[in-house]
Design an enzyme around this catalytic site. Structure first.
Site, PDB file in Angstrom:
ATOM      1  N   HIS A   1     -10.794   0.680   9.355  1.00 21.11           N
ATOM      2  CA  HIS A   1     -10.580   0.765  10.814  1.00 21.11           C
ATOM      3  C   HIS A   1     -10.749   2.215  11.304  1.00 21.11           C
ATOM      4  CE1 HIS A   1      -8.677   0.480  14.732  1.00 21.11           C
ATOM      5  NE2 HIS A   1      -8.647  -0.832  14.617  1.00 21.11           N
TER       6      HIS A   1
ATOM      7  N   MET B   1      -1.567  -4.273   9.895  1.00 18.71           N
ATOM      8  CA  MET B   1      -0.386  -3.598   9.337  1.00 18.71           C
ATOM      9  C   MET B   1       0.851  -4.405   9.710  1.00 18.71           C
ATOM     10  SD  MET B   1      -1.212   0.330  10.493  1.00 18.71           S
ATOM     11  CE  MET B   1       0.174   1.123   9.651  1.00 18.71           C
TER      12      MET B   1
ATOM     13  N   TYR C   1      -7.911  -2.542   7.395  1.00 17.40           N
ATOM     14  CA  TYR C   1      -7.140  -1.335   7.742  1.00 17.40           C
ATOM     15  C   TYR C   1      -7.849  -0.076   7.257  1.00 17.40           C
ATOM     16  CZ  TYR C   1      -3.610   2.273   6.731  1.00 17.40           C
ATOM     17  OH  TYR C   1      -2.927   3.452   6.605  1.00 17.40           O
TER      18      TYR C   1
ATOM     19  N   ILE D   1      -3.818  -1.263  14.711  1.00 18.51           N
ATOM     20  CA  ILE D   1      -4.375  -2.070  13.607  1.00 18.51           C
ATOM     21  C   ILE D   1      -3.421  -3.226  13.332  1.00 18.51           C
ATOM     22  CG2 ILE D   1      -5.310  -1.992  11.272  1.00 18.51           C
ATOM     23  CD1 ILE D   1      -5.517   1.050  11.533  1.00 18.51           C
TER      24      ILE D   1
ATOM     25  N   HIS E   1       0.886  -1.166   0.000  1.00 18.70           N
ATOM     26  CA  HIS E   1       0.000   0.000   0.000  1.00 18.70           C
ATOM     27  C   HIS E   1       0.926   1.219   0.000  1.00 18.70           C
ATOM     28  CE1 HIS E   1      -3.535   2.349   1.460  1.00 18.70           C
ATOM     29  NE2 HIS E   1      -2.704   2.928   2.298  1.00 18.70           N
TER      30      HIS E   1
END
Lengths: 109, 109
Positions: A80, A42, A77, A39, A10
């Site tokens: 979130h 990640m 993610y 999170i 990402h």
């Protein structure tokens, strides 16, 4: 050519608005990295400033690269609340942004 | 925060011109990857297509990520005739491009 198993990359390119201070930028980078604590999807967080020499950076000065194990992890993610809160604040200081995700194919020598 | 030793990341985002065929794109990606055989400074070549879900890709569809061990290696790659030839041909089929390089700082959980 071989797919890199279990990796989604990402990538975020950012150009800050004129007048945004180094201190504000540093605070946002710290907040960005702090998402790691909230999170679990990640898997890594890398960032840096542009040092390219081809004059094709189009004004982007900061690069962020986050990896996930799965596209579902990436989607979790994005949705979130900690990411949504960060993103909302981050966008207010940006002149422009590009966000792309890809599942890398590795080509070896 | 910790610097990732010995890594320079070179990221290219591409949007192809309308009318450029999948075959042309595939040929250029193959030519791009073939630079690995000519330029020893390239330590890895990853590529993929955008699968992001935040609608911030700004039209970019393809991502390329090359790593180098040093900024000098990156500069040698940029100046290498094989890269110059490839780049000249590649630009003719692109509507837009962003190229950024960074020396990543890794933030861990």
């Amino acid at each position: 050519m071989e797919q890199v198993k279990g990796v989604v990359k990402h990538i975020v390119l950012a150009k800050f608005k004129e007048g945004v201070t180094e201190e504000e930028i540093e605070k946002h980078i710290k907040d960005y990295a702090t998402l790691l604590n909230h999170i679990e999807h990640m898997k890594s967080f890398h960032w840096g400033t542009d040092v390219s020499i081809e004059n094709l950076h189009q004004g982007f000065t900061h690069i962020f690269e986050i990896t996930f194990e799965t596209l579902d992890g990436r989607s979790a993610y994005v949705a979130h609340p900690a990411h949504v809160d960060f993103g909302t604040a981050f966008l207010t200081i940006l002149e422009k942004i590009v966000v792309v995700d890809f599942v890398p194919t590795l080509v070896k020598q």
